[in-house]
Design a protein around this motif. Structure first.
Motif, PDB file in Angstrom:
ATOM      1  N   SER A 230       0.857  -1.171   0.000  1.00 24.50           N
ATOM      2  CA  SER A 230       0.000   0.000   0.000  1.00 24.50           C
ATOM      3  C   SER A 230       0.901   1.231   0.000  1.00 24.50           C
ATOM      4  O   SER A 230       2.110   1.136   0.242  1.00 24.50           O
ATOM      5  N   GLU A 232       0.983   3.625   2.166  1.00 18.22           N
ATOM      6  CA  GLU A 232       1.526   3.805   3.512  1.00 18.22           C
ATOM      7  C   GLU A 232       2.691   2.861   3.770  1.00 18.22           C
ATOM      8  O   GLU A 232       3.740   3.271   4.285  1.00 18.22           O
ATOM      9  N   GLU A 233       2.538   1.601   3.399  1.00 15.57           N
ATOM     10  CA  GLU A 233       3.619   0.630   3.578  1.00 15.57           C
ATOM     11  C   GLU A 233       4.842   1.011   2.743  1.00 15.57           C
ATOM     12  O   GLU A 233       5.987   0.880   3.211  1.00 15.57           O
ATOM     13  N   LEU A 235       5.798   4.008   1.787  1.00 15.61           N
ATOM     14  CA  LEU A 235       6.467   5.163   2.394  1.00 15.61           C
ATOM     15  C   LEU A 235       7.305   4.737   3.594  1.00 15.61           C
ATOM     16  O   LEU A 235       8.469   5.126   3.737  1.00 15.61           O
ATOM     17  N   ILE A 236       6.742   3.936   4.459  1.00 11.05           N
ATOM     18  CA  ILE A 236       7.459   3.502   5.665  1.00 11.05           C
ATOM     19  C   ILE A 236       8.678   2.680   5.291  1.00 11.05           C
ATOM     20  O   ILE A 236       9.784   2.899   5.811  1.00 11.05           O
ATOM     21  N   HIS A 282      -6.222  11.055  -3.319  1.00 11.06           N
ATOM     22  CA  HIS A 282      -5.563  10.344  -2.221  1.00 11.06           C
ATOM     23  C   HIS A 282      -4.245  11.038  -1.856  1.00 11.06           C
ATOM     24  O   HIS A 282      -3.304  11.070  -2.648  1.00 11.06           O
ATOM     25  N   HIS A 284      -1.183  11.166   0.887  1.00  5.26           N
ATOM     26  CA  HIS A 284      -0.451  10.556   2.002  1.00  5.26           C
ATOM     27  C   HIS A 284       0.718  11.465   2.359  1.00  5.26           C
ATOM     28  O   HIS A 284       1.432  11.932   1.463  1.00  5.26           O
ATOM     29  N   ALA A 286       4.133  11.489   4.781  1.00  7.81           N
ATOM     30  CA  ALA A 286       5.047  10.752   5.656  1.00  7.81           C
ATOM     31  C   ALA A 286       6.009  11.743   6.284  1.00  7.81           C
ATOM     32  O   ALA A 286       6.669  12.504   5.576  1.00  7.81           O
ATOM     33  N   GLU A 398       5.862   8.779  10.460  1.00  9.69           N
ATOM     34  CA  GLU A 398       4.451   8.684  10.803  1.00  9.69           C
ATOM     35  C   GLU A 398       3.685   9.088   9.547  1.00  9.69           C
ATOM     36  O   GLU A 398       3.926  10.155   8.984  1.00  9.69           O
ATOM     37  N   VAL A 399       2.765   8.241   9.095  1.00  7.56           N
ATOM     38  CA  VAL A 399       2.066   8.456   7.829  1.00  7.56           C
ATOM     39  C   VAL A 399       0.610   8.844   8.104  1.00  7.56           C
ATOM     40  O   VAL A 399      -0.086   8.179   8.867  1.00  7.56           O
ATOM     41  N   THR A 400       0.182   9.926   7.464  1.00 13.12           N
ATOM     42  CA  THR A 400      -1.199  10.400   7.564  1.00 13.12           C
ATOM     43  C   THR A 400      -1.867  10.286   6.193  1.00 13.12           C
ATOM     44  O   THR A 400      -1.276  10.671   5.182  1.00 13.12           O
ATOM     45  N   TYR A 401      -3.085   9.743   6.188  1.00 11.22           N
ATOM     46  CA  TYR A 401      -3.856   9.676   4.939  1.00 11.22           C
ATOM     47  C   TYR A 401      -5.007  10.663   5.016  1.00 11.22           C
ATOM     48  O   TYR A 401      -5.693  10.782   6.036  1.00 11.22           O
TER      49      TYR A 401
END
Length: 533
Positions: A230, A232-233, A235-236, A282, A284, A286, A398-401
Motif C-alpha cells: 500500500s 503507507e507501507e 512510504l514507511i 488520495h 499521504h 510521511a 508517521e504516515v497520515t492519509y
C-alpha cells in the motif's frame, strides 16, 4: 539604512544571550535567544563540507553572500540592502511549475506548485524535491531539513523518491527493470523531476546510489508480493530502507576516497524529512522529524482554516517522549531528555543519518579511525553522557492519509524555519490573501450574504490594495516570516536587518527556510466524487 539603535540592540542581545562551546576552532551553539523563537538543533559542526565536490557552483545559489557582512564588530555592522536587493535575495531560490490538466489517464488533482528557499547557514542545510512518478501514479513533494551539515539532507533529497517509487511498482515492472539492468540496456525513467537550475547533486556517488537502489528492488522481487505495498507501507519501507543503506554504506570498504568521504559526511550529519504523495484525491504524508505539512481549507461560507497533517517529532511532543522512554530501560527515563533535547544534543526525535545517536560507541570509533581525517570532513566526534542503549533515533515516519475534498484548496510544506516564525493559521491566512489577490474577476455578491462570505471579499479587497510584491507564494511566506512585526505587517528595516546579519549571527535569529505550496484542482476533485455517484 537601519538605525544605530536597532543594530546595537541586535549585537548586544546576540552577544549576551548565546552560550557556545569552543571546539577545534568551531563554535557549537547550544542555546538561541528567546526573541527569535529559534531552537538550535544540535551541537555538531555546521561548517561547509569542503572535501565534497558538487555538480555546480554554489556562488549563484547564495546571492545573500554579496550583501552580508562577516564581522560582528559594531563599527562594521550596517544594513544597506535596497528594496531591489531585498527582492533579489528573497527570490533567488524560486521554483514553480504548472501541472498538465491531464496525466494521461485522469484529470490531475494538482494545478501547480510554488517553492522557495532562504538560507541562514552557508551553505543552506535545507533541501527540497518535487517529482512525478512515471512508472506508477501520483506526484511527490519533499522537504528535508539537515543538521550537522547539508550532506544527509542532500543525499535523502536525491534518493528517497526513488525508494518510494520502486516500493510502489508492480512485480512485473520490477522484473522488467531488473532484466534491462542485467542486459545493460537503458532502464525506463522512474521519475520526472522538477528542479531549480542551481539544485546540487552528489554525482560522484551516483553509481553507488544506483547499485543500492537495485539491491532494494531485488529484495522486493524476492518478497514475491502479489498485491504489492500500500502507499503507507511503501512510504514507511522506503524511509527505513534508505536510512539503513546510509548507515551500511559508510561501513563498507570504499576504495574511492571521494565516495568514502561523502558516505561519512552523509551518515554523521542528519536530516528530518516530510514527503507528500498525491494520487488523485488520495493524499499521504510521511513525516520523520519537525518539518510540517498543513492543508488550507475553505468552507462554503468563505472562511478559512488550517488542517494539520503532521505532528512535530521532537522533545515537545509528549507522545514522542513516551515512545522513547518505552524503547529504553527504565533507569534511563531521566537521562533520555536533557535540557529539552534528546540526550542533551538534538531537538528532533526522528531523522535520517545521525549515526552518533544510533550506533554503539565501539562502531563509531571503528569507522572513524579507519583512515579518515574527520576534522577535515567537519565531523564532530562527541559521545553524550548516559549513552547506554542505542539507537536513540529512528527514521521511521508517521504516515497520515487524507482524502481530498473540494474545499481543500492548497497544501503547505515547510521546514521548521518557517514554523518558528509563523503558526499554521498565519500561513493559511497569508496564502488565502495571496490567492484572493490573484483572482482577477470581480466577485459577484451572493444573496443572502453571510459573515464568512463578507470576510472572503474583504480579504480579496485588502490583498489587492496591498499589491503583493511576490508572484511566488513561497517567497511571500518567507518575506513575512523574516520581516513581520508584532502586528503581522512587513517591517522593511527588520527585513533588511535579518537578511544582512553576519553569518555568525544569522543562525541565531532565523533558521534555513524552505517552503513548497501545492495548489489543488478543485474541479478535478469534484469530478472524482461526481463520477462515484
Amino acid at each position: 539604512m537601519m538605525s544605530n539603535t536597532v543594530s546595537s540592540w541586535i549585537l548586544s542581545s546576540a552577544r549576551n544571550s548565546i552560550f557556545v562551546l569552543q571546539g577545534k576552532g568551531r563554535l557549537y551553539s547550544k542555546w538561541i535567544p528567546h526573541q527569535s523563537k529559534m531552537k538550535c538543533k544540535c551541537m555538531f559542526a555546521k561548517a561547509p563540507l569542503s572535501p565534497v565536490v558538487m555538480s555546480c557552483s554554489i556562488d549563484s545559489v547564495f546571492t545573500l553572500k554579496a550583501f552580508r557582512h562577516t564581522s560582528t564588530e559594531e563599527q562594521h555592522f550596517t544594513f544597506q540592502l535596497t528594496p531591489s536587493q531585498i527582492n533579489d535575495v528573497l527570490k533567488a531560490g524560486e521554483l514553480s511549475h504548472k501541472i498538465s490538466e491531464f496525466d494521461g489517464r485522469n484529470s490531475n488533482s494538482v494545478l501547480r506548485f510554488e517553492s522557495n528557499q532562504l538560507a541562514s547557514n552557508a551553505p543552506s542545510e535545507d533541501r527540497r524535491s518535487a517529482a512525478t512518478c512515471l512508472q506508477t501514479k501520483g506526484m511527490m513533494f519533499g522537504i528535508f531539513d539537515g543538521h550537522g551539515g547539508y550532506a544527509c539532507a542532500q543525499a535523502v533529497s536525491e534518493r528517497l523518491f526513488y525508494y518510494i517509487a520502486v516500493s510502489l511498482m508492480s512485480q512485473q515492472a520490477l522484473e522488467e527493470m531488473e532484466l534491462a539492468t542485467e542486459c545493460m540496456k537503458p532502464v525506463l525513467p522512474i521519475l520526472q523531476w522538477y528542479k531549480h537550475p542551481n539544485d546540487l547533486m552528489f554525482r560522484e556517488v551516483a553509481s553507488l546510489y544506483f547499485d543500492h537502489l537495485r539491491v532494494y528492488w531485488q529484495d522486493l522481487l524476492n518478497l514475491d508480493l502479489e498485491t504489492g505495498f500500500s502507499v503507507e507501507e511503501a512510504l514507511i519501507n522506503a524511509f527505513k530502507r534508505l536510512d539503513s543503506d546510509i548507515t551500511l554504506e559508510v561501513q563498507a570498504p570504499l576504495e574511492n576516497e571521494v565516495m568514502r568521504n561523502i558516505a561519512l559526511q552523509v551518515a554523521f550529519s542528519g536530516a528530518t524529512a516530510c514527503v507528500s504523495h498525491i494520487d488523485g484525491v488520495h493524499l499521504h504524508v510521511a513525516n520523520a522529524g519537525d518539518c510540517r505539512a498543513i492543508l488550507g481549507v475553505q468552507e462554503e461560507d468563505g472562511t478559512w482554516s488550517a488542517l494539520s497533517l503532521t505532528q512535530d517529532h521532537n522533545v515537545f511532543n509528549e507522545a514522542e517522549i513516551r515512545r522513547l522512554k518505552e524503547e529504553h530501560p527504565k533507569v534511563e527515563e531521566k537521562t533520555i531528555i536533557v535540557n529539552d533535547r534528546l540526550l542533551g544534543i538534538l531537538i528532533p526525535s526522528r531523522s535520517f543519518g545521525d549515526v552518533q545517536l544510533k550506533w554503539s560507541k565501539e562502531l563509531q570509533q571503528s569507522v572513524l579511525e579507519n583512515g579518515s581525517n574527520v576534522e577535515a570532513l567537519n565531523i564532530y566526534q562527541y559521545v553524550p553522557p548516559n549513552y547506554y542503549t542505542p539507537p536513540y533515533l529512528t527514521a521511521e515516519p508517521e504516515v497520515t492519509y487524507h482524502k481530498l475534498r473540494r474545499k481543500d484548496r492548497f497544501l503547505v510544506m515547510a521546514s521548521d524555519g518557517l514554523w518558528d516564525m509563523l503558526n499554521n493559521e498565519d500561513v493559511v491566512k497569508l496564502v488565502a490573501e495571496h490567492l484572493a489577490e490573484s483572482t482577477i474577476q470581480k466577485p459577484e455578491l451572493k444573496k443572502p450574504v453571510n459573515l464568512g462570505y463578507m470576510q472572503s471579499l474583504l480579504l480579496q479587497r485588502k490583498s489587492r490594495s496591498m499589491g503583493s510584491l511576490d508572484q511566488n507564494i513561497a517567497t511571500h511566506l518567507i518575506r513575512h516570516a523574516v520581516g513581520n512585526n508584532e502586528y503581522g505587517e512587513i517591517d522593511q528595516e527588520k527585513l533588511a536587518a535579518m537578511l544582512t546579519l553576519p553569518e555568525d549571527l544569522a543562525r541565531m535569529y532565523r533558521d534555513d527556510i524552505t517552503v513548497t505550496v501545492v495548489y489543488f484542482n478543485s474541479d478535478a476533485i469534484e469530478n472524482y466524487y461526481q463520477g462515484k455517484k
